[in-house]
Write a protein that holds these residues in place. Structure first.
Motif, short mmCIF file in Angstrom:
data_model
loop_
_atom_site.label_atom_id
_atom_site.label_comp_id
_atom_site.label_asym_id
_atom_site.label_seq_id
_atom_site.Cartn_x
_atom_site.Cartn_y
_atom_site.Cartn_z
N GLU A 243 0.39 -36.31 72.79
CA GLU A 243 -0.87 -36.50 73.49
C GLU A 243 -1.66 -35.22 73.72
OE1 GLU A 243 -2.03 -39.47 73.96
OE2 GLU A 243 -0.17 -40.32 73.15
N PHE A 244 -0.98 -34.07 73.73
CA PHE A 244 -1.69 -32.83 74.07
C PHE A 244 -1.69 -31.79 72.96
CE2 PHE A 244 -0.57 -34.87 78.04
CZ PHE A 244 -1.77 -34.83 78.71
N ILE A 245 -1.10 -32.12 71.81
CA ILE A 245 -1.20 -31.24 70.64
C ILE A 245 -1.68 -32.03 69.41
CG2 ILE A 245 0.03 -29.73 69.04
CD1 ILE A 245 1.89 -28.92 71.22
N PHE A 246 -0.91 -33.03 69.00
CA PHE A 246 -1.21 -33.71 67.75
C PHE A 246 -2.43 -34.62 67.85
CE2 PHE A 246 3.14 -32.36 67.21
CZ PHE A 246 3.18 -31.97 65.89
N GLY B 298 -12.45 -37.02 64.31
CA GLY B 298 -13.43 -37.61 65.22
C GLY B 298 -12.79 -38.56 66.22
N ASN B 299 -13.63 -39.31 66.92
CA ASN B 299 -13.14 -40.24 67.93
C ASN B 299 -12.43 -41.43 67.28
OD1 ASN B 299 -15.10 -42.29 67.21
ND2 ASN B 299 -16.64 -41.13 68.33
N PRO B 300 -11.79 -42.31 68.08
CA PRO B 300 -11.03 -43.43 67.50
C PRO B 300 -11.83 -44.31 66.55
CG PRO B 300 -10.46 -43.16 69.80
CD PRO B 300 -11.57 -42.20 69.54
N ARG C 254 2.32 -53.23 60.52
CA ARG C 254 2.03 -52.39 61.68
C ARG C 254 0.52 -52.24 61.89
NH1 ARG C 254 3.56 -45.99 62.47
NH2 ARG C 254 2.76 -45.77 64.59
N LEU C 255 0.12 -52.35 63.15
CA LEU C 255 -1.27 -52.10 63.54
C LEU C 255 -1.34 -50.70 64.14
CD1 LEU C 255 -2.09 -55.52 65.23
CD2 LEU C 255 -2.71 -54.77 62.92
N TRP C 256 -2.12 -49.83 63.52
CA TRP C 256 -2.21 -48.44 63.97
C TRP C 256 -2.97 -48.36 65.30
CZ3 TRP C 256 0.40 -44.44 62.12
CH2 TRP C 256 0.03 -43.16 62.54
N VAL C 257 -2.46 -47.52 66.21
CA VAL C 257 -3.09 -47.36 67.51
C VAL C 257 -4.09 -46.20 67.46
CG1 VAL C 257 -2.72 -46.80 69.95
CG2 VAL C 257 -1.07 -48.25 68.73
N TYR C 258 -5.36 -46.53 67.66
CA TYR C 258 -6.41 -45.52 67.74
C TYR C 258 -6.79 -45.37 69.22
CZ TYR C 258 -6.84 -46.27 62.70
OH TYR C 258 -6.59 -46.38 61.37
N ALA C 259 -6.02 -44.57 69.93
CA ALA C 259 -6.21 -44.45 71.38
C ALA C 259 -7.39 -43.55 71.71
CB ALA C 259 -4.95 -43.89 72.02
N GLN C 260 -8.22 -44.02 72.64
CA GLN C 260 -9.33 -43.20 73.12
C GLN C 260 -8.79 -42.09 74.03
OE1 GLN C 260 -12.29 -45.53 75.08
NE2 GLN C 260 -13.05 -46.48 73.21
N LYS C 261 -9.53 -40.99 74.08
CA LYS C 261 -9.16 -39.91 74.98
C LYS C 261 -9.48 -40.31 76.41
CE LYS C 261 -9.83 -35.02 76.01
NZ LYS C 261 -10.51 -33.76 75.65
N ILE D 169 -5.63 -32.60 67.85
CA ILE D 169 -5.93 -32.12 66.49
C ILE D 169 -6.59 -33.23 65.70
CG2 ILE D 169 -4.88 -31.44 64.29
CD1 ILE D 169 -2.79 -29.88 65.87
N GLU D 170 -6.08 -34.45 65.86
CA GLU D 170 -6.65 -35.59 65.14
C GLU D 170 -8.08 -35.86 65.59
OE1 GLU D 170 -4.23 -39.27 63.47
OE2 GLU D 170 -4.50 -39.36 65.65
N TRP D 171 -8.32 -35.80 66.90
CA TRP D 171 -9.70 -35.99 67.39
C TRP D 171 -10.63 -34.90 66.85
CZ3 TRP D 171 -7.42 -36.59 72.96
CH2 TRP D 171 -6.99 -37.91 73.13
N LEU D 172 -10.11 -33.67 66.77
CA LEU D 172 -10.92 -32.55 66.30
C LEU D 172 -11.29 -32.69 64.82
CD1 LEU D 172 -12.14 -29.70 66.83
CD2 LEU D 172 -9.91 -28.75 66.16
#
Length: 466
Positions: free
Chosen positions: A124-127, A136-138, A25-32, A130-133
């Motif tokens: 997209e609007f909770i978890f 950090g960014n992707p 699996r390739l993890w998805v690091y989606a930008q905001k 939290i991860e970005w916070l």
């Protein structure tokens, strides 16, 4: 996985973006994302979250505004209690909902997934925030994931997963409140753990399931697990409106250059549409099963087009026929057929809801019993009435003969009141003068009344002799 093949010189997709050649699996690091559509989604998602948390707390006439107690067969919608005896209403309601989803998908694709699906809203609007916070960014997240285990990495990962489980615990308890009611949930929380060991274990397990889904499974729910994604593939056609790439305008792709070049499309291959995609796909490869129509790529592309002074809409809401042939949206025969069926079901559902009574009753002659001769030239029949009180309040009632003169005499308990949320069986005699009987079997109508209000008319037969 093989490398992309070609058809008449054009590449086509033959791989899954979130799996490498070895099947890992390739993890998805989606930008905001940011932009008009993301703002719309944010507003709607926060409204959904407020409603989701608030609904179990609201009551109408002492009944939960929304409750789905499948264990005890009790459903409460807008304060109205529905019991298993109302199954036909529930069944037609489910059919109506399915037809609505089918019709909506035929016309607008997976817009529900991008704007209203709980999986999307929570992720997209909770978890993800939290991860970005925390991490950090992707790019910072990816660097952290690939780095060795240090105090900093352990601290960030621990904080993130504790927050993830805490939010999952809140979500699980909220869903439980929809099932058992907020009053019972608060009572369980206030009681000693020893009195509800099974319940506490259950809620911990459900919280762990939510945690696993949002911390690790993520887009796999949309691409593999969710049945709606499979259903979509047989519902879409060339007139379905969905998030689409205008390949006629965008191809052939070329790197951005201020000097105008002929035979080069508007797509500058910046990959921003891929970087913001929560399922990791490239929308430029056309309609794909993994696309949840979240519109993140529309916002990203619009920003790039604006920055290079080119028209927006390279990625937009459109149908295949709209892009390929410039045709406007039209109602196809299939859409019209679904609309007619949906209208019929909505009419049937509305009729059942309007005519629904809080008291259900069935009347029958007691099996194995013939008529009985009474003194003074009268004849009696023994009947059994079964009644259900669907409300949380005691309901006074009485029975009246409607088409014949006679007397109703209860056996045992008086025929006067129904207990809250309860079923009742009661036997009674109907006593009629012989002079009233014209046939061996006579139609008998008995009215069920609550005060002066007639709830329904019950019909049966009265046996006698001439």
């Amino acid at each position: 996985m093989s490398t992309p093949g070609t058809i008449e010189g054009k590449t086509f997709r033959d791989k899954i973006y979130t799996i490498d050649k070895k099947g890992k699996r390739l993890w998805v690091y989606a930008q905001k994302p940011f932009g008009k559509f993301y703002n719309y989604r944010s507003l709607l998602s926060y409204i959904y979250l407020i409603i989701f948390i608030s609904l179990p707390l609201l009551k109408v006439n002492g009944n939960p505004l929304f409750k789905l107690d499948v264990v005890n067969g009790e459903i409460s919608l807008f304060g109205v209690i529905f019991w298993p005896q109302d199954f036909i209403i529930f069944g037609i309601g489910m059919m109506t909902f399915i037809i609505f989803i089918v019709l909506f998908t035929v016309v607008y694709g997976r817009m529900f997934c991008g704007y209203a699906c709980p999986q999307t809203v929570f992720l997209e609007f909770i978890f993800r925030p939290i991860e970005w916070l925390v991490e950090g960014n992707p790019n910072q997240q990816k660097t952290l994931a690939q780095s060795k285990w240090t105090i900093e990495k352990i601290t960030k990962k621990t904080i993130k997963h504790i927050l993830f489980y805490a939010v999952s615990f809140i979500i699980a308890n909220t869903f439980l409140a929809y099932i058992i009611g907020i009053d019972k949930l608060m009572k369980i929380a206030a009681d000693p753990i020893s009195e509800h060991v099974g319940g506490y274990i259950g809620i911990i397990i459900f919280s762990f399931v939510f945690y696993i889904v949002f911390a690790f499974v993520r887009e796999i729910v949309c691409t593999v697990i969710c049945p709606y994604g499979r259903l979509q593939s047989v519902l879409l056609d060339k007139d379905t409106v969905l998030v689409a790439y205008d390949y006629k305008r965008g191809e052939p792709r070329g790197k951005f250059n201020k000097e105008t070049k002929e035979n080069v499309g508007d797509c500058i291959d910046c990959m921003q549409c891929v970087k913001v995609c929560p399922t990791g796909i490239d929308i430029r490869n056309g309609t794909q099963l993994e696309c949840v129509n979240c519109t993140a790529c529309i916002d990203a592309c619009a920003h790039i087009m604006k920055s290079i002074n080119r028209p927006k809409g390279l990625i937009r809401y459109a149908s295949e026929n709209n892009i390929a042939q410039g045709e406007p949206f039209k109602f196809t025969k299939r859409v019209k057929a679904y609309t007619v069926v949906l209208g019929i079901l909505l009419g049937a559902l509305a009729t059942l809801l309007i005519t629904r009574s809080d008291i259900d009753a069935t009347l029958m002659r007691t099996p194995g019993q013939l008529f009985q001769e009474q003194p003074n030239g009268k004849i009696s029949n023994l009947y059994l009435i079964r009644m259900i009180n669907k409300t949380h309040n005691a309901v006074p009632y009485h029975l009246e003969l409607e088409n014949m003169k006679g007397e109703i005499k209860a056996v045992g308990h008086p025929l006067d009141s129904l207990k809250p949320d309860a079923k009742s069986e009661q036997q009674f005699f109907v006593i009629i003068d012989k002079n009233e009987i014209k046939n061996i079997k006579t139609k008998l109508k008995i009215g069920l009344y609550q005060g002066d209000k007639k709830l329904k008319t019950l019909q049966t037969n009265f046996l006698g002799y001439l």
